[in-house]
Enzyme design. Sequence first.
Site, PDB file in Angstrom:
ATOM      1  CB  SER A  18      43.832  34.100  44.139  1.00 28.39           C
ATOM      2  OG  SER A  18      42.709  34.527  43.415  1.00 28.39           O
TER       3      SER A  18
HETATM    4  N1  SAH Z   1      42.085  36.566  39.410  1.00 30.35           N
HETATM    5  C1  SAH Z   1      42.232  37.730  40.277  1.00 30.35           C
HETATM    6  C2  SAH Z   1      41.460  37.623  41.559  1.00 30.35           C
HETATM    7  C3  SAH Z   1      39.999  37.615  41.316  1.00 30.35           C
HETATM    8  S1  SAH Z   1      38.984  38.233  42.619  1.00 30.35           S
HETATM    9  C4  SAH Z   1      43.686  38.045  40.530  1.00 30.35           C
HETATM   10  O1  SAH Z   1      44.561  37.337  40.030  1.00 30.35           O
HETATM   11  O2  SAH Z   1      43.945  39.048  41.207  1.00 30.35           O
HETATM   12  C5  SAH Z   1      37.449  38.004  41.783  1.00 30.35           C
HETATM   13  C6  SAH Z   1      37.150  39.034  40.731  1.00 30.35           C
HETATM   14  O3  SAH Z   1      35.981  38.605  40.060  1.00 30.35           O
HETATM   15  C7  SAH Z   1      36.845  40.411  41.302  1.00 30.35           C
HETATM   16  O4  SAH Z   1      37.718  41.354  40.775  1.00 30.35           O
HETATM   17  C8  SAH Z   1      35.400  40.668  40.877  1.00 30.35           C
HETATM   18  O5  SAH Z   1      35.142  42.015  40.516  1.00 30.35           O
HETATM   19  C9  SAH Z   1      35.275  39.757  39.671  1.00 30.35           C
HETATM   20  N2  SAH Z   1      33.902  39.385  39.325  1.00 30.35           N
HETATM   21  C10 SAH Z   1      32.899  38.979  40.125  1.00 30.35           C
HETATM   22  N3  SAH Z   1      31.780  38.740  39.407  1.00 30.35           N
HETATM   23  C11 SAH Z   1      32.101  38.979  38.102  1.00 30.35           C
HETATM   24  C12 SAH Z   1      31.389  38.910  36.858  1.00 30.35           C
HETATM   25  N4  SAH Z   1      30.101  38.545  36.806  1.00 30.35           N
HETATM   26  N5  SAH Z   1      32.045  39.225  35.728  1.00 30.35           N
HETATM   27  C13 SAH Z   1      33.328  39.613  35.751  1.00 30.35           C
HETATM   28  N6  SAH Z   1      34.069  39.693  36.883  1.00 30.35           N
HETATM   29  C14 SAH Z   1      33.463  39.380  38.046  1.00 30.35           C
END
Ligand code: SAH
Length: 218
Positions: free
Chosen positions: A65
């Site tokens: 992000s």
């Molecule tokens: N917080 C992260 C960025 C998140 S991007 C950082 O600091 O880098 C969003 C993430 O959510 C992705 O890695 C994706 O794989 C995850 N995601 C999406 N759906 C999900 C689910 N149902 N359970 C767990 N993770 C999930």
Amino acid sequence: MNDEPDAIAERKMQFLFALRSRGVTDARVLGAMEKIDRAPFVRGIFADRAYDDMPLPIACGQTISQPSVVGLMTQALNIQPRDKVLEVGTGSGYQAAILSQLARRVYTVDRYRRLVQAARHIFETMGLVNITAVTADGSFGLPDQAPFDRILVTAAAEDPPGPLLAQLKIGGIMVVPVGQSDTVQSLIRVTRHDTGFEYDELRPVRFVPLVEGLGRDE
Ligand code: SAH
């Protein structure tokens, strides 16, 4: 890229300045973001953009992000030092690392095992011992560790997932991007009172979607 120590120090100063100018004013959040270097979480060809206030691609087609959004979401959680926090969407691990500076214990969940393993490695290298990273479908939360004082979802859901609401303590706060489309999402803060849930709309955001089931590692 200029790797001179002075150049890096200068870019880090600009990084903190950009955070403040975009509304990250909480001293504890700024302190955590000053302490946790974003560079180890950004690898490959984008590494030299680590101190820019922009989202960047990471493995498995996901994104780390934008730092100011990380700051604003963290600020909205109003984390207390004794808190147990759940993050759904480990991604690079950067957001979890920031949370680890403010909370007693952080659980972070991602559906991609490969992302969880990479993040764990960085947490170990940085000595962030109060983070537990788990491969799981985070829409169901982490029933074994529930309830949580704070929950942060870093992927966009159509609605705040029911199991996560159920795993929030009374008095607890959840921050979650909500919206159906890829382009229009709202960051929502949910506060659980003993009488029910209170919803505040914070700002427009854009996140990758919350997807059901485990990811197939590419
Ligand atoms: N917080 C992260 C960025 C998140 S991007 C950082 O600091 O880098 C969003 C993430 O959510 C992705 O890695 C994706 O794989 C995850 N995601 C999406 N759906 C999900 C689910 N149902 N359970 C767990 N993770 C999930």
